[in-house]
Scaffold this motif. Structure first.
Motif, PDB file in Angstrom:
ATOM      1  N   LEU A 199       0.907  -1.037  -0.079  1.00  0.00           N
ATOM      2  CA  LEU A 199       0.036  -0.085   0.122  1.00  0.00           C
ATOM      3  C   LEU A 199       1.273   1.028   0.040  1.00  0.00           C
ATOM      4  O   LEU A 199       0.535   2.058  -0.693  1.00  0.00           O
ATOM      5  CB  LEU A 199      -0.530  -0.142   1.535  1.00  0.00           C
ATOM      6  CG  LEU A 199      -2.192  -1.365   1.613  1.00  0.00           C
ATOM      7  CD1 LEU A 199      -3.294  -1.093   2.589  1.00  0.00           C
ATOM      8  CD2 LEU A 199      -2.722  -0.336   0.123  1.00  0.00           C
TER       9      LEU A 199
ATOM     10  N   MET B 122      -7.478  -2.808   1.708  1.00  0.00           N
ATOM     11  CA  MET B 122      -7.135  -2.451   0.353  1.00  0.00           C
ATOM     12  C   MET B 122      -7.040  -1.964  -0.252  1.00  0.00           C
ATOM     13  O   MET B 122      -6.786  -0.758  -0.936  1.00  0.00           O
ATOM     14  CB  MET B 122      -5.741  -3.919   0.135  1.00  0.00           C
ATOM     15  CG  MET B 122      -5.136  -4.610   1.155  1.00  0.00           C
ATOM     16  SD  MET B 122      -4.063  -5.976   0.222  1.00  0.00           S
ATOM     17  CE  MET B 122      -2.665  -4.510   0.104  1.00  0.00           C
TER      18      MET B 122
ATOM     19  N   ARG C 276      -7.317   6.319   5.378  1.00  0.00           N
ATOM     20  CA  ARG C 276      -6.161   5.109   5.616  1.00  0.00           C
ATOM     21  C   ARG C 276      -5.386   5.925   5.870  1.00  0.00           C
ATOM     22  O   ARG C 276      -5.412   6.664   6.379  1.00  0.00           O
ATOM     23  CB  ARG C 276      -5.817   5.157   3.600  1.00  0.00           C
ATOM     24  CG  ARG C 276      -6.513   4.403   2.815  1.00  0.00           C
ATOM     25  CD  ARG C 276      -5.597   3.939   1.927  1.00  0.00           C
ATOM     26  NE  ARG C 276      -6.565   3.716   0.530  1.00  0.00           N
ATOM     27  CZ  ARG C 276      -6.174   2.300   0.502  1.00  0.00           C
ATOM     28  NH1 ARG C 276      -6.343   1.253   1.069  1.00  0.00           N
ATOM     29  NH2 ARG C 276      -7.522   2.463  -0.642  1.00  0.00           N
TER      30      ARG C 276
END
Ligand code: ADP
Ligand code: MG
Length: 248
Positions: free
Chosen positions: A177, A203, A227
């Motif tokens: 990521l 993800m 995130r």
């Protein structure tokens, strides 16, 4: 738009009877997408991924990469396989150099690039080691290094974490990521096949859900979670439930 999958269908001919595996798949991949494709076992996920990278031809329909029909040797596309697919008689470094050689990279550069990406996946010191001497997690790191070494715009992955232990998988997911989010490092876009819904919600910025065989797109969801994502967040679990409810 980076990739366009247009009206893709696939039927395998086995002893005279056609088995429809994919039916009229349509979606586009944007430049910064992280797409996870989920669906029940046998619904055609791996087949779709092989078609997207040009490794297999659809029975009808087309895949376009930057507006051109995808070719199997497209240097801007790389693949990570579930079973690592390393050459056992080559060292870690040689496995990576081989793919660079096939892309026409010269001797000296091959070595530099291989070392750079071995380092980027945390394997420095293991350049001269053979795959049999590595754990599953380390083999998959080599798989990632090999895919990243060609500096792909698009990285495709077929259940890359499914044969790894949970902790190793989690570390690799976070590293991947970071690479995806880093504008100075490949890849720009990722398409990942998985049967693990939680992994997909962790993800992806988009999740594409396929129906049982023949696979059809039943949902294309934009995951609006900040995130880094937190699995303990109730909102996270609402997404997991939602995706599960769409998989038959
Ligand atoms: P998934 O990855 O979603 O589990 P696959 O794409 O591997 O599904 O396979 C979808 C279906 O197509 C399965 O029924 C499988 O048996 C069949 N299939 C896959 N590859 C071939 C092939 N080369 N020849 C014939 N049938 C195939
Ligand atoms: Mg599969």
């Amino acid at each position: 738009m980076l990739v366009e999958i247009r009206n893709v269908s696939k039927t395998y001919e086995t002893d005279g009877t056609g088995i429809p595996v994919l039916e009229n798949i349509n979606f586009a991949v944007e430049d910064n997408d992280f797409i996870c494709i989920v669906g029940p076992s046998g619904c055609g996920k791996s087949t779709l991924l092989r078609i997207i990278i040009g490794l297999e031809k659809p029975t009808s329909g087309e895949v376009f990469f930057k507006g051109k029909v995808i070719a199997p040797d497209n240097p801007k596309v790389a693949m990570v396989f579930q079973n690592f697919a390393l050459f056992p008689w080559l060292t870690v470094k040689e496995n990576i150099e081989l793919i660079l050689e096939s892309k026409g990279v010269n001797d000296k550069q091959r070595e530099n690039i291989a070392c750079k990406y071995i380092k980027s996946v945390g394997l420095d010191g293991f350049e001269k080691v053979y795959p049999r001497e590595l754990s599953g997690g380390m083999k998959q790191r080599v798989g990632f290094a090999r895919a990243l070494a060609v500096e792909p715009v698009l990285l495709c992955m077929d259940e890359p974490f499914s044969s790894l232990d949970a902790l190793t998988a989690q570390n690799l997911k976070d590293e991947l990521l970071m690479l995806w989010a880093d504008k100075n490092m490949p890849p720009d876009a990722v398409i990942m096949v998985t049967h693990n819904v939680e992994e997909a919600v962790y993800m992806a910025n988009r999740i594409i859900v396929l129906s049982p065989r023949p696979g059809k797109v039943v949902a294309d969801l934009r995951i609006e979670l900040e995130r880094p994502r937190n699995r303990k967040d109730p909102e996270f679990y609402r997404w997991v439930d939602k995706v599960f409810s769409l998989i038959i």
